[in-house]
Enzyme design. Structure first.
Site, short mmCIF file in Angstrom:
data_model
loop_
_atom_site.label_atom_id
_atom_site.label_comp_id
_atom_site.label_asym_id
_atom_site.label_seq_id
_atom_site.Cartn_x
_atom_site.Cartn_y
_atom_site.Cartn_z
N ASP A 202 29.74 71.06 -10.27
CA ASP A 202 30.13 69.97 -9.67
C ASP A 202 29.50 68.76 -10.19
O ASP A 202 28.48 69.01 -10.62
CB ASP A 202 29.96 70.48 -8.34
CG ASP A 202 28.47 71.00 -8.07
OD1 ASP A 202 28.07 71.60 -8.85
OD2 ASP A 202 28.06 70.57 -7.01
N GLU A 203 29.79 67.66 -9.76
CA GLU A 203 29.27 66.45 -9.55
C GLU A 203 28.31 66.21 -10.77
O GLU A 203 27.16 66.13 -11.08
CB GLU A 203 28.07 66.65 -8.50
CG GLU A 203 28.71 66.52 -7.25
CD GLU A 203 27.76 66.43 -6.14
OE1 GLU A 203 28.03 65.32 -5.29
OE2 GLU A 203 26.71 67.11 -6.16
N VAL A 204 28.90 66.26 -12.13
CA VAL A 204 28.60 65.98 -13.40
C VAL A 204 28.35 64.37 -13.68
O VAL A 204 29.46 63.64 -13.79
CB VAL A 204 29.36 66.72 -14.80
CG1 VAL A 204 28.38 66.44 -15.98
CG2 VAL A 204 29.26 68.45 -14.24
#
Lengths: 539, 539
Positions: free
Chosen positions: B336-338
């Site tokens: 997630d959330e790279v």
């Protein structure tokens, strides 16, 4: 209150390497906080000068000694024992017991109490002190026992532990006094009962934050845990359970004594005429019977203001309270009175007709409150009331304190109350029962109480404020972490200088203070991602 | 998932309860005492009880296998635990009252109809039948996990009368979970959680029939997992040397959970959320470049570097270890959330992408990374869970992969999309319990219906459950338990009970009772509302 302000803070190099290292290696994207700002004081003193010169502290045998000219005081003797424990606690878990060679090792704190001991803290107590950690001696001086207590707390916060386990204090000079004289915490023991141990924990935390008033909202609609000796049915029938959810006379005396030893006043609130449903269970005839048409519905409203028995009851109860609670002040409540039940009651309406106030229920409320205030005054109580009492134009004694709680333009209410010449307390921005995700302490911290229109004389009538933790959603399971360290933000606002209001600067000190509370056994919740050297459960 | 359409007969008969405090005449006092004693949370699929109560003898209560039953050491341990739970319910007896009754229940017969299993799994069978009557009370299940759930239910059926007698109503329960995956996420990176807090939460999870502990064990802030292959990860990436989970600690958590029928699914989130990994594993993270550093590395780091072979060697070695350490067939890979900023700044990354003909398409680069990681998992025989971004970025995942939907913006659209692609899905979006607000937010958790998305019946069947997430930014050992419980209990009932068990008014007294039960069992679950438990926290 003293008016001199000398603010001089000199930063010193801390010996804690980990947080810095973390940031150096990975940039500033890691916001973790370790034990930053060791030895910083919360709330920040009015004047503090520290240098990077440190002295080792001999924690195991630390002694507090009166100077030859000092007055002595059993209250302080008790405090010395407590702070010896805290200093030993600060040294606990040393990785090394390392005895350094140093020019000066701090083994004693010299105490100079310059006036006779006092028994009970009061609104007018003097909390100023000066503290000097110097090259050859360490001395704490104050004109009153309360100042010595505050200075002991400050001294204990100056100590910090190096990575090798050594306890140090920086060379420091502090001259300190509170900005406001009433710095309170409201706990509500009616919506949920709070066990004595929880109240004691919170009194400890209050002392660690230099809070000086425990506003004990002891009874309300939901339950009546206060055990009255004159009217034992009040708690017998009005408490949640009559065996375990009560405060006996011994319990109340223990709370008052625990608080007194820490320079904390206990101001009980017996809120009437509204917020009193639980009173009616043990005192038949006290509450107003509500009607539907010409029949009582079986439900009850506020205290019945038109029967003499009401005032006999109040006078008898308050005479007991006068003996139980030593503080000069009682909180009489007077907030949020609903008129619906009074409106339904034919006897009330007849009474009002006779007095020519038909339909003016706020005047009926005024009649009640006026009588209760008069009774309180005769018995020897000064009183605090919620703002509605003033809004309803009740005549108050000169030394009345009005508490502003409605969060719709509290500044205007402060202007109004002080213009009338009454002393005021601000609670509106500090309802800590309202929660939200994130760092809401910043908003409490940035609130400036004196931001209202008024003369200098009016501003002086603002004597402080309170952080209120109403009890709807808290009990022993969660009250302590919900209150701390959020209430610490209020503590600094009320103690420290007006210009100490930068959250960025406050953050590492507050983190450090929170870690200190945790290490001392207060389950204060975290501010932010990070850790304490001694986290809760890993102490 | 078991597809049997169980007959839902939910007949909860009210019983009179000897609460001395009559709230009737104070109709609008919403206080809650110990209401709904003996009610079950989460509510069984079918529960028939009568008003007839049967006394239970607690002191020598026994659990006995029937002759045809399989036996199981996991159950033998569970029997001891539940004997303890039963004893704790009577620890505050006001009267030791031994009633004259013809029939007393002193044992529960256990009929385990298949061989004992060692580890719980996604496909475990948790269905059970429970009959409580005078002559014989029997708990039957096709698996050890069903017996565990039934034991919890049985313990909840018992209640204490006002005179201190333990009784149980005559009852028949046929029960199974609606969803097979019912998880709690705890985050031990933003704050370290001590082992005893984790174990306490596993107890609470068992009391709520949760069956997955999603252990978000590492993240940006700290790396407390002690790897034997790469010991520097925690040696340099943990907050402190003692804020780690050693192999023994991890084994203790896995074992404690196993005994309660709870899976432990560890999350090792990459390629983002991995700053702390870089402290102990040089060259793992992408070095960021900045103009202010003259086109040179700026000293800060970004996501895991996807273009180096060493990255994948490292991941493979680590995951080989994880497969040994964590017995569950699933691992959570994160994803997630790279943030692409750092990759964009790095000239080596840019060159690599040029060679691959994907210049500028950083989602593609992320996909390359994730694909390689999932190939490693497939090679090692690990099944995996990923956050929704992985699928959103178009990565093809294995057919037994589970996609976790967390974004609060239209999760129902994401559920439709992911299930249309044919993947299994769990939902967590409505259940981020780290977000707090004033009042009873459990209503929202409770009323969220997971199946409310557009899709065929087959798509709905791909939704295998959900999770309540307690991200760690603002919680640690001081406050995590009261913040999680009983709010997570609302999610527990949504995921276990029938779809139509969704009325908050009906649920409130049962949830209050359940909260009081948890408090009595030593879980500091916070209050729902004004009121009390007979055995409040700290009393």
């Amino acid at each position: 209150m003293d008016k001199f302000i000398v603010l001089l803070l000199v930063g010193y190099v801390t010996a804690n390497t980990q947080p810095g290292l973390r940031q150096n290696r990975l940039g500033t994207e890691v916001p973790s906080l370790g034990d930053t700002s060791p030895g910083s004081v919360w709330p920040q003193p009015q004047s503090q000068t520290s240098t990077s010169q440190t002295y080792p502290v001999l924690a195991e045998k630390f002694a507090f000694t009166y100077t030859s000219s000092s007055f002595r005081c059993s209250l302080l003797d008790e405090a010395f024992k407590r702070y010896q424990m805290l200093i030993m606690n600060a040294a606990a878990r040393s990785k090394l017991h390392f005895r350094p060679r140093a020019p000066y090792t701090i083994t004693t704190l010299d105490i100079n109490l310059m006036a006779k001991c006092e028994d009970y803290p009061s609104l007018d107590m003097n909390e100023a002190y000066s503290l000097d950690v110097g090259e050859s001696s360490t001395q704490l001086q104050a004109e009153s026992v309360w100042g010595i207590l505050r200075g002991l707390e400050t001294f204990s916060q100056l100590l910090w532990q190096t990575e090798t386990g050594e306890i140090l204090a920086n060379k420091t000079n502090i001259i300190d006094h509170p900005r406001y004289s009433h710095r309170g915490i409201l706990l509500d023991t009616s919506r949920h009962y709070l066990p004595l141990s929880v109240i004691f924990d919170n009194l400890e935390a209050m002392a660690y934050n230099k809070i000086n008033v425990f506003h004990w909202h002891i009874v309300d609609d939901q339950s009546f845990p206060y055990v009255s000796e004159i009217y034992p049915d009040l708690s017998r029938k009005g408490a949640y359970t009559s065996l375990s959810h009560i405060y006996t006379p011994d319990d109340v005396a223990a709370v008052i004594e625990f608080a007194r030893l820490r320079g904390i006043r206990v101001v009980p609130e017996f809120d009437t005429p509204g917020h009193s449903q639980s009173w009616g269970k043990g005192q038949p005839g006290l509450l107003t019977p509500c009607y539907s048409g010409d029949k009582p519905t079986g439900s009850y409203g506020p205290i019945n203001p038109i029967v003499d028995s009401t005032y006999t009851f109040i006078q008898t109860l308050f005479t007991e309270l006068r003996n139980v609670f030593p503080d000069k002040y009682i909180h009489l409540g007077g907030d949020e009175v609903s008129f619906a039940c009074w409106q339904s009651n034919p006897d009330i309406n007849n009474y009002m007709k006779n007095l020519n106030i038909t339909g003016k229920y706020n005047e009926l409320e005024q009649i009640y409150v006026q009588k209760v205030l008069n009774i309180s005054g005769l018995i020897g109580f000064s009183y605090i009331v919620w703002q509605e009492v003033v809004d309803n134009q009740v005549q108050l004694k000169d030394d009345t304190v009005v508490e502003v709680w409605i969060n719709n333009h509290p500044d205007e209410e402060l202007a109004k109350v002080t213009k009338l010449g009454y002393r005021a307390l601000l609670a509106a921005p500090w309802y800590l029962d309202y929660i939200s995700t994130g760092e809401d302490w910043m908003k409490y911290y940035l609130e400036e109480p004196s931001n209202f229109n008024g003369t200098d004389a009016q501003k002086k009538l603002l004597i402080g404020g309170e952080a209120c933790l109403w009890g709807e959603y808290v009990d022993g399971s969660n009250v302590t972490p919900r209150l701390w360290p959020r209430a610490s933000a209020v503590a600094e606002r009320l103690w420290s200088s007006k210009d100490v209001n930068d959250v960025t600067k406050a953050t590492p000190r507050l983190h450090q203070h929170r870690c200190r509370m945790v290490k001392r056994g207060i389950s204060a919740q975290p501010l932010h991602p990070g850790y304490c050297v001694h986290d809760w459960g890993n102490i | 998932m078991d597809k049997l359409g169980w007959l839902i007969v939910s007949v909860m008969l009210c019983r009179t309860f000897a609460n001395t405090q009559s709230d009737e005449e104070f109709g609008y006092v919403p206080s809650l005492g110990d209401t709904s004693p003996g009610s079950v949370w989460p509510q069984p699929q079918s529960h028939t009880s009568t008003a007839q109560t049967i006394p239970v003898t607690i002191e020598n209560f026994s659990f006995n296998y029937v002759a045809s039953s399989y036996q199981c050491s996991t159950l033998d341990q569970a029997f001891k635990r539940y004997q303890g739970v039963l004893r704790s319910m009577t620890s505050h007896l006001r009267l030791k009252f031994r009633p004259m009754a013809l029939q007393v229940i002193s044992a529960l017969d256990i009929n385990l109809m298949s061989l004992c299993e060692h580890y719980p799994s996604l496909h475990m069978n948790e269905a059970y039948n429970l009959v409580v009557k005078e002559d014989q009370s029997i708990l039957t299940s096709g698996s050890v996990w069903g017996i565990l759930r039934g034991l919890e239910t049985f313990s909840q059926l018992l209640w204490e009368t006002a005179t201190g007698e333990m009784v149980v109503n005559k009852t028949t329960i046929i029960d199974h979970p609606r969803y097979t995956y019912r998880g709690i996420l705890l985050d031990t990176s933003r704050h370290y959680l001590s082992l005893n807090v984790i174990l306490k939460n596993l107890d609470a999870m068992a009391y709520n029939k949760f069956n997955v502990f999603h252990w978000h064990i590492v993240d940006q802030e700290s790396f407390p997992y002690v790897s034997q292959v790469y010991p520097d990860l925690s040696r340099k990436g943990a907050y402190q040397a003692n804020y780690v989970y050693t192999p023994d600690d991890v084994a203790a958590v896995v074992e404690y959970a196993r005994l309660r029928g709870i899976r432990v699914v560890p999350e090792f989130d990459t390629p983002g959320h991995s700053l702390s990994w870089g402290l102990g594993q040089p060259d793992l993270l992408t070095p960021c470049y900045a103009s202010w550093s003259g086109g040179k590395p700026s000293g800060t780091f970004g996501p895991i570097n996807p273009i180096l072979k060493s990255t994948y060697r490292f991941i493979r070695n680590l995951f080989i270890e994880l497969k040994e350490v964590f017995p569950d067939s699933y691992i959570h890979l994160g994803g997630d959330e790279v943030s692409f900023d750092c990759w964009k700044s790095n000239p080596d990354i840019t060159n690599y992408m040029k060679q691959k003909n994907i210049t500028g398409d950083y989602a593609k680069l992320e996909e390359i990374y994730i694909r390689k990681i999932s190939e490693i998992c497939e090679e090692l025989g690990l099944s995996y869970i990923v956050w929704q971004e992985v699928v959103d970025n178009g990565v093809q995942v294995k057919c037994d992969a589970v996609v976790e939907v967390w974004k609060r913006n239209k999760p129902q659209v994401e559920l439709a999309k992911v299930t249309k692609l044919g993947y299994h899905v769990i939902i967590t979006a409505p259940w981020y319990l780290n977000r707090i607000q004033y009042r009873e937010d459990w209503y929202n958790f409770y009323q969220y219906e997971p199946t409310n998305f557009n899709g065929t019946k087959e798509q709905k069947n791909l939704l295998i459950g959900g999770e309540a997430c307690m991200w760690g930014e603002y919680v640690d050992g001081t406050n995590i338990i009261p913040r999680l419980w009983p709010r997570a209990s609302a999610v527990a009932e949504r995921l276990w009970s029938a779809k139509d068990v969704n009325n908050v008014t009906e649920a409130t007294p049962r949830l209050h009772q359940h909260r009081c039960r948890m408090v009595q069992r030593g879980i500091a679950a916070e209050p729902l509302h004004k009121g009390y438990c007979i055995h409040d926290w700290g009393i």
